[in-house]
Design a protein around this motif. Structure first.
Motif, PDB file in Angstrom:
ATOM      1  N   ILE A  90      32.967  39.569  75.380  1.00 61.54           N
ATOM      2  CA  ILE A  90      31.900  38.560  75.572  1.00 61.54           C
ATOM      3  C   ILE A  90      32.530  37.369  76.252  1.00 61.54           C
ATOM      4  CG2 ILE A  90      30.544  36.870  74.209  1.00 61.54           C
ATOM      5  CD1 ILE A  90      30.437  38.975  71.983  1.00 61.54           C
ATOM      6  N   HIS A  91      31.829  36.821  77.270  1.00 61.63           N
ATOM      7  CA  HIS A  91      32.206  35.561  77.966  1.00 61.63           C
ATOM      8  C   HIS A  91      32.758  34.426  77.224  1.00 61.63           C
ATOM      9  CE1 HIS A  91      32.519  32.331  80.982  1.00 61.63           C
ATOM     10  NE2 HIS A  91      32.709  33.212  81.773  1.00 61.63           N
ATOM     11  N   GLY A  92      33.406  33.685  77.313  1.00 62.49           N
ATOM     12  CA  GLY A  92      33.722  32.455  76.629  1.00 62.49           C
ATOM     13  C   GLY A  92      32.758  31.590  76.053  1.00 62.49           C
ATOM     14  N   VAL A  93      31.768  31.530  76.839  1.00 57.46           N
ATOM     15  CA  VAL A  93      30.727  30.696  76.491  1.00 57.46           C
ATOM     16  C   VAL A  93      29.653  31.287  75.366  1.00 57.46           C
ATOM     17  CG1 VAL A  93      30.671  29.249  78.584  1.00 57.46           C
ATOM     18  CG2 VAL A  93      29.071  31.184  78.475  1.00 57.46           C
ATOM     19  N   GLY A  94      29.811  32.712  75.085  1.00 57.64           N
ATOM     20  CA  GLY A  94      28.973  33.310  74.609  1.00 57.64           C
ATOM     21  C   GLY A  94      29.311  33.644  73.146  1.00 57.64           C
ATOM     22  N   LEU A  95      30.324  32.940  72.461  1.00 54.41           N
ATOM     23  CA  LEU A  95      30.658  32.786  71.340  1.00 54.41           C
ATOM     24  C   LEU A  95      30.908  31.374  70.725  1.00 54.41           C
ATOM     25  CD1 LEU A  95      33.115  35.901  70.706  1.00 54.41           C
ATOM     26  CD2 LEU A  95      30.643  35.594  70.084  1.00 54.41           C
ATOM     27  N   SER A  96      30.621  31.173  69.419  1.00 52.36           N
ATOM     28  CA  SER A  96      30.878  29.916  69.112  1.00 52.36           C
ATOM     29  C   SER A  96      31.441  29.704  67.778  1.00 52.36           C
ATOM     30  CB  SER A  96      29.332  29.205  68.840  1.00 52.36           C
ATOM     31  OG  SER A  96      28.365  28.942  69.735  1.00 52.36           O
ATOM     32  N   ALA A  97      32.127  28.627  67.443  1.00 50.32           N
ATOM     33  CA  ALA A  97      33.097  28.376  66.213  1.00 50.32           C
ATOM     34  C   ALA A  97      32.306  28.331  65.042  1.00 50.32           C
ATOM     35  CB  ALA A  97      33.892  27.382  66.531  1.00 50.32           C
ATOM     36  N   THR A  98      30.849  28.027  65.015  1.00 48.27           N
ATOM     37  CA  THR A  98      30.149  27.776  63.765  1.00 48.27           C
ATOM     38  C   THR A  98      28.833  28.479  64.017  1.00 48.27           C
ATOM     39  OG1 THR A  98      29.246  25.655  64.432  1.00 48.27           O
ATOM     40  CG2 THR A  98      31.422  25.716  62.983  1.00 48.27           C
ATOM     41  N   GLU A  99      28.069  28.819  62.789  1.00 50.38           N
ATOM     42  CA  GLU A  99      26.585  29.195  63.080  1.00 50.38           C
ATOM     43  C   GLU A  99      25.900  28.063  63.308  1.00 50.38           C
ATOM     44  OE1 GLU A  99      25.965  32.460  59.750  1.00 50.38           O
ATOM     45  OE2 GLU A  99      27.459  31.004  58.831  1.00 50.38           O
ATOM     46  N   THR A 100      25.220  27.966  64.058  1.00 44.71           N
ATOM     47  CA  THR A 100      24.210  26.984  64.592  1.00 44.71           C
ATOM     48  C   THR A 100      23.189  26.724  63.634  1.00 44.71           C
ATOM     49  OG1 THR A 100      23.057  28.373  66.259  1.00 44.71           O
ATOM     50  CG2 THR A 100      24.942  26.959  67.033  1.00 44.71           C
ATOM     51  N   VAL A 101      22.165  27.601  63.539  1.00 48.11           N
ATOM     52  CA  VAL A 101      21.001  27.410  62.550  1.00 48.11           C
ATOM     53  C   VAL A 101      21.484  27.583  61.115  1.00 48.11           C
ATOM     54  CG1 VAL A 101      18.988  28.492  61.946  1.00 48.11           C
ATOM     55  CG2 VAL A 101      19.365  28.285  64.473  1.00 48.11           C
ATOM     56  N   LYS A 102      22.199  28.728  61.021  1.00 44.14           N
ATOM     57  CA  LYS A 102      22.741  28.968  59.491  1.00 44.14           C
ATOM     58  C   LYS A 102      23.500  27.358  59.006  1.00 44.14           C
ATOM     59  CE  LYS A 102      21.223  32.882  59.778  1.00 44.14           C
ATOM     60  NZ  LYS A 102      19.696  33.065  59.400  1.00 44.14           N
ATOM     61  N   THR A 103      24.119  26.886  59.904  1.00 42.91           N
ATOM     62  CA  THR A 103      24.906  25.621  59.414  1.00 42.91           C
ATOM     63  C   THR A 103      23.910  24.497  58.730  1.00 42.91           C
ATOM     64  OG1 THR A 103      27.057  26.197  60.757  1.00 42.91           O
ATOM     65  CG2 THR A 103      26.671  23.812  59.793  1.00 42.91           C
ATOM     66  N   ALA A 104      23.167  24.449  59.684  1.00 47.77           N
ATOM     67  CA  ALA A 104      21.949  23.170  59.232  1.00 47.77           C
ATOM     68  C   ALA A 104      21.092  23.518  57.876  1.00 47.77           C
ATOM     69  CB  ALA A 104      20.976  23.324  60.564  1.00 47.77           C
ATOM     70  N   GLU A 105      20.852  24.991  57.803  1.00 45.09           N
ATOM     71  CA  GLU A 105      20.133  25.422  56.898  1.00 45.09           C
ATOM     72  C   GLU A 105      21.043  25.415  55.551  1.00 45.09           C
ATOM     73  OE1 GLU A 105      17.454  28.970  57.170  1.00 45.09           O
ATOM     74  OE2 GLU A 105      16.767  28.095  59.269  1.00 45.09           O
ATOM     75  N   ARG A 106      21.946  25.738  55.751  1.00 48.99           N
ATOM     76  CA  ARG A 106      22.958  25.797  54.463  1.00 48.99           C
ATOM     77  C   ARG A 106      23.113  24.193  53.940  1.00 48.99           C
ATOM     78  NH1 ARG A 106      27.284  27.310  56.625  1.00 48.99           N
ATOM     79  NH2 ARG A 106      26.647  29.699  56.253  1.00 48.99           N
ATOM     80  N   GLN A 107      23.324  23.169  54.782  1.00 48.40           N
ATOM     81  CA  GLN A 107      23.440  22.026  54.268  1.00 48.40           C
ATOM     82  C   GLN A 107      22.189  21.464  53.670  1.00 48.40           C
ATOM     83  OE1 GLN A 107      24.463  19.901  58.165  1.00 48.40           O
ATOM     84  NE2 GLN A 107      26.505  20.417  57.987  1.00 48.40           N
ATOM     85  N   VAL A 108      21.074  21.743  54.314  1.00 44.54           N
ATOM     86  CA  VAL A 108      19.509  21.522  53.645  1.00 44.54           C
ATOM     87  C   VAL A 108      19.652  22.292  52.224  1.00 44.54           C
ATOM     88  CG1 VAL A 108      17.150  21.836  53.712  1.00 44.54           C
ATOM     89  CG2 VAL A 108      18.445  21.202  55.702  1.00 44.54           C
ATOM     90  N   TYR A 109      19.961  23.435  52.068  1.00 40.54           N
ATOM     91  CA  TYR A 109      20.062  24.159  50.959  1.00 40.54           C
ATOM     92  C   TYR A 109      20.867  23.396  49.781  1.00 40.54           C
ATOM     93  CZ  TYR A 109      20.901  27.745  47.451  1.00 40.54           C
ATOM     94  OH  TYR A 109      20.936  28.684  46.394  1.00 40.54           O
ATOM     95  N   GLU A 110      22.036  23.031  50.265  1.00 40.14           N
ATOM     96  CA  GLU A 110      23.041  22.374  49.279  1.00 40.14           C
ATOM     97  C   GLU A 110      22.337  21.130  48.683  1.00 40.14           C
ATOM     98  OE1 GLU A 110      26.650  22.251  51.420  1.00 40.14           O
ATOM     99  OE2 GLU A 110      27.142  24.433  51.149  1.00 40.14           O
ATOM    100  N   VAL A 111      21.703  20.229  49.492  1.00 38.24           N
ATOM    101  CA  VAL A 111      21.214  18.978  49.197  1.00 38.24           C
ATOM    102  C   VAL A 111      20.047  19.366  48.262  1.00 38.24           C
ATOM    103  CG1 VAL A 111      20.036  17.039  49.905  1.00 38.24           C
ATOM    104  CG2 VAL A 111      21.875  17.818  51.255  1.00 38.24           C
ATOM    105  N   ILE A 112      19.408  20.412  48.555  1.00 35.54           N
ATOM    106  CA  ILE A 112      18.166  20.662  47.747  1.00 35.54           C
ATOM    107  C   ILE A 112      18.612  20.950  46.452  1.00 35.54           C
ATOM    108  CG2 ILE A 112      16.196  22.211  47.376  1.00 35.54           C
ATOM    109  CD1 ILE A 112      15.654  22.011  50.302  1.00 35.54           C
ATOM    110  N   MET A 113      19.627  22.050  46.208  1.00 40.50           N
ATOM    111  CA  MET A 113      19.970  22.452  45.141  1.00 40.50           C
ATOM    112  C   MET A 113      20.563  21.408  44.206  1.00 40.50           C
ATOM    113  SD  MET A 113      18.707  25.265  45.104  1.00 40.50           S
ATOM    114  CE  MET A 113      19.406  25.895  43.397  1.00 40.50           C
ATOM    115  N   ALA A 114      21.248  20.162  44.879  1.00 40.04           N
ATOM    116  CA  ALA A 114      21.814  19.226  44.259  1.00 40.04           C
ATOM    117  C   ALA A 114      20.451  18.444  43.232  1.00 40.04           C
ATOM    118  CB  ALA A 114      22.412  18.503  45.001  1.00 40.04           C
ATOM    119  N   GLN A 115      19.394  18.534  43.940  1.00 43.52           N
ATOM    120  CA  GLN A 115      18.170  17.768  43.301  1.00 43.52           C
ATOM    121  C   GLN A 115      17.909  18.738  41.815  1.00 43.52           C
ATOM    122  OE1 GLN A 115      16.895  14.910  44.529  1.00 43.52           O
ATOM    123  NE2 GLN A 115      18.864  15.238  45.424  1.00 43.52           N
TER     124      GLN A 115
END
Length: 229
Positions: A90-115
């Motif tokens: 895979i070309h270098g631009v085709g992989l990322s160090a973190t999940e883009t969508v999943k990271t945002a949703e995980r953060q939202v999930y953690e805040v919601i569950m803290a409620q």
């Protein structure tokens, strides 16, 4: 994780089918490989290649945020990867160090569950309870809507919401109006055929973790409120 691994299974199956087709002879690219061990994630630029050469395409349409095992880095700017016991690139631009969508949703999930500390399971909550919302589409709401608005604000702050009815695009933290636009729930998890939700004024109380089949969400009057851009 279930959705990620289901995506991987389909992805590998697609590669297996493609590899059953006789390969087109192309000149091999000249490069060296430096061994590396890492898990990176697919993105909108991901293209699976048979060699470290853009002309050796094996699969050009790959879902984002799938974990990929990297086994090396080539001298000409590609990742060497392992899939189903075989080597691809895979070309270098085709992989990322973190999940883009999943990271945002995980953060939202953690805040919601803290409620849950603020709105514990079984807490009395009826249409007498009101909350003023920062999401913009409504000033505020009573009962089920008020609870969903309060938890949504904890996760998204003053980000404005938009309304849509694309039930193939439900995300963690979305507020769903359900049951002919008579009840509000907030999404904790999206599964293949269902969603897991939290809700207020469910038997006059707060309830976490109910599963609702996706087919039950859709009716002529219901809709989705999202605060993702």
């Amino acid at each position: 994780m279930k959705r990620i691994w289901n995506g991987i299974a389909g992805f590998v199956f697609g590669l297996t089918v493609l590899l059953a087709v006789p390969a087109v002879n192309v000149a091999a690219a000249e490069f060296t490989v430096t061994p590396a061990e890492a898990v990176l994630y697919t993105n909108e630029n991901t293209v699976i290649l048979a060699d470290a050469d853009d002309s050796t395409i094996v699969l050009s349409e790959v879902a984002a945020d799938l974990p990929i095992q990297v086994t090396g880095i080539t001298s000409n700017g590609y990742f060497q990867i392992a899939l189903d016991g075989q080597t691809f690139y895979i070309h270098g631009v085709g992989l990322s160090a973190t999940e883009t969508v999943k990271t945002a949703e995980r953060q939202v999930y953690e805040v919601i569950m803290a409620q849950k500390a603020v709105f514990p399971e079984g807490m009395h909550w009826t249409n007498d309870n009101y909350y003023g919302w920062k999401g913009g589409t409504y000033i505020g709401g009573y009962g089920c809507a008020g609870f969903a608005f309060a938890v949504s604000d904890a996760a998204f702050g003053d980000v404005l919401a938009t309304i849509h009815t694309d039930y193939s695009n439900i995300r963690v933290g979305d507020i769903l109006r359900v049951d002919q636009d008579t009840h509000s729930v907030i999404v904790l998890e999206v599964r293949e055929h269902s969603v897991i939700v939290a809700e207020g004024n469910y038997n006059s109380s707060i309830h976490w973790g109910r599963e609702i089949a996706k087919e039950r969400l859709v009716d002529p009057f219901s809709y989705i409120m999202t605060r993702y851009s």
